[in-house]
Scaffold this active site. Structure first.
Site, PDB file in Angstrom:
ATOM      1  N   CYS A 157      47.050  44.704  40.873  1.00 53.45           N
ATOM      2  CA  CYS A 157      45.703  44.505  40.318  1.00 53.45           C
ATOM      3  C   CYS A 157      44.966  43.443  41.133  1.00 53.45           C
ATOM      4  O   CYS A 157      43.917  43.702  41.697  1.00 53.45           O
ATOM      5  CB  CYS A 157      45.795  44.101  38.857  1.00 53.45           C
ATOM      6  N   ARG A 183      41.172  44.788  41.705  1.00 56.21           N
ATOM      7  CA  ARG A 183      40.665  46.144  41.507  1.00 56.21           C
ATOM      8  C   ARG A 183      40.399  46.437  40.035  1.00 56.21           C
ATOM      9  O   ARG A 183      39.541  47.246  39.683  1.00 56.21           O
ATOM     10  CB  ARG A 183      41.653  47.189  42.060  1.00 56.21           C
ATOM     11  N   ASP A 186      42.237  43.584  32.686  1.00 56.51           N
ATOM     12  CA  ASP A 186      42.189  43.528  31.233  1.00 56.51           C
ATOM     13  C   ASP A 186      41.673  42.126  30.900  1.00 56.51           C
ATOM     14  O   ASP A 186      42.417  41.153  30.937  1.00 56.51           O
ATOM     15  CB  ASP A 186      43.609  43.760  30.697  1.00 56.51           C
ATOM     16  N   ASN A 194      44.576  34.736  35.422  1.00 56.38           N
ATOM     17  CA  ASN A 194      44.438  34.912  36.869  1.00 56.38           C
ATOM     18  C   ASN A 194      43.574  33.824  37.496  1.00 56.38           C
ATOM     19  O   ASN A 194      43.876  33.333  38.586  1.00 56.38           O
ATOM     20  CB  ASN A 194      43.848  36.275  37.197  1.00 56.38           C
ATOM     21  N   HIS A 224      37.320  45.186  32.242  1.00 53.05           N
ATOM     22  CA  HIS A 224      37.262  45.990  31.024  1.00 53.05           C
ATOM     23  C   HIS A 224      37.867  45.287  29.807  1.00 53.05           C
ATOM     24  O   HIS A 224      38.710  44.404  29.926  1.00 53.05           O
ATOM     25  CB  HIS A 224      37.975  47.333  31.238  1.00 53.05           C
TER      26      HIS A 224
END
Length: 281
Positions: A157, A183, A186, A194, A224
Site C-alpha cells: 500500500c 496507492r 483505509d 502511516n 477511503h
C-alpha cells in the site's frame, strides 16, 4: 489543537461529503462474515506536515508510537517479511504457516542491486546518497515490484518514498524532506499510523545524516472510509482535541541500524479513548 488533528478531520469530512461510493461494485475486500466491504473514497489526497513545527500525531485517539515505529523498523531496518520478527499482530491475516507475507515490504528492501558504487539494497542506497550526494533528485525507494507481485500475500500500500534535500537561508546544515506515495489507504485504521511511521523515519535519517527535518508530504491515490467505519468516523471527529505532544529521539544514535522503538517517545500526549475498529481483509 494538534495540526495532525486538523488535517485528519478536514480529510475525513471531505471524503464523507464529496467522495464517491463503491457500493454495488466488484470489490476485493470483505468483512469477517464474508460481506463485501464497500467504501466512500476520494482520489488524490495530499497532506503536508512541517516536522520542525510539530510531530504529526493525532489526539482524537491514541496512535501507538512505539508499535508504529516497530513495524517501520521491521520493514526498513530488519528488512523482514516474517511476522514472527514483529512485536504486533497487524500482519497476521496475511502470513502463511511459516509467518511469511511473501516477497513484500521488508523483503524488497533487503534485495541488493548493482550500482556504480557496488551492491546495495534500497535503504543503504538512500543513506549513501544522503551522505554523499544529498542534492541528487534520485533518492527514492520502490517496493511495488511487478515481477514479484504474484508472490506477495498483499500488494504494498505504502510503496514509495522520495527524499529531497534543501538548504534554508542562513542555515549551515541541510534539511531533509520526503514524500510517501500510497496507492490505497483505509483512512480510519491506518492514516495516522502511516503518517507517524514515516515522520519517525525522516527524523531518524536526518539525525543519521546530520540534517534538520523538514517537510513530510503524504500522497494517497485512493483514500477511503469503509462502510462499517462511517459511524465510527463521524463520532471520532466530534471529539475534543488537544495540543500536539513533544517528540523526542535518542540524540546519541547516529547509525540508522542502531535505532530501536524505545529510542523515540513523546511527552505530554493527551488523547481520546480508543474505539474498536473492524478490519476489512
Amino acid at each position: 489543537m494538534s495540526y495532525a488533528d486538523t488535517v485528519f478531520i478536514n480529510m475525513v469530512r471531505d471524503i464523507l461529503d464529496n467522495g464517491c461510493s463503491t457500493e454495488g461494485e466488484k470489490v476485493r475486500p470483505h468483512w469477517e462474515d464474508g460481506t463485501s466491504a464497500y467504501t466512500i473514497k476520494k482520489f488524490g489526497v495530499v497532506n503536508r506536515y512541517d516536522l520542525r513545527k510539530e510531530f504529526p500525531i493525532i489526539t482524537l485517539r491514541k496512535t501507538a508510537l512505539k508499535s508504529a515505529t516497530d513495524e517501520l523498523l521491521w520493514i526498513w531496518q530488519k528488512k523482514s517479511n516474517n511476522v514472527n520478527e514483529l512485536s504486533s499482530h497487524i500482519w497476521d491475516e496475511w502470513a502463511d504457516e511459516t509467518g511469511s507475507i511473501g516477497k513484500a515490504y521488508g523483503y524488497q528492501m533487503g534485495v541488493k542491486h548493482q550500482y556504480k558504487e557496488g551492491m546495495m539494497d534500497q535503504v543503504d542506497r538512500v543513506i549513501f546518497d544522503l551522505k554523499n550526494n544529498p542534492f541528487s533528485r534520485r533518492i527514492m525507494t520502490n517496493i511495488y515490484v511487478h515481477q514479484d507481485l504474484h508472490e506477495m500475500n498483499l500488494y504494498p500500500c505504502a510503496y514509495s518514498m522520495t527524499f529531497n534535500v534543501t538548504q534554508r537561508k542562513g542555515e549551515d546544515k541541510l534539511t531533509l524532506n520526503a514524500i510517501l506515495n500510497q496507492r490505497s489507504q483505509d483512512v480510519l485504521t491506518a492514516n495516522n499510523w502511516n503518517v507517524v511511521q514515516y515522520a519517525v523515519l525522516v527524523h531518524m535519517l536526518a539525525q543519521c545524516c546530520d540534517m534538520y527535518v523538514g517537510e513530510f508530504m503524504h500522497v494517497i491515490a485512493d483514500a477511503h472510509i469503509y462502510d462499517r467505519h462511517i459511524p465510527l468516523v463521524e463520532e471520532l471527529i466530534k471529539r475534543p482535541v488537544f495540543d500536539a505532544p513533544k517528540f523526542f529521539m535518542n540524540p546519541d544514535i547516529k547509525d540508522f541500524y542502531k535505532f530501536t522503538k524505545d529510542d523515540v517517545w513523546v511527552e505530554g500526549y493527551q488523547y481520546g479513548e480508543q474505539i474498536s475498529i473492524p478490519v476489512a481483509i
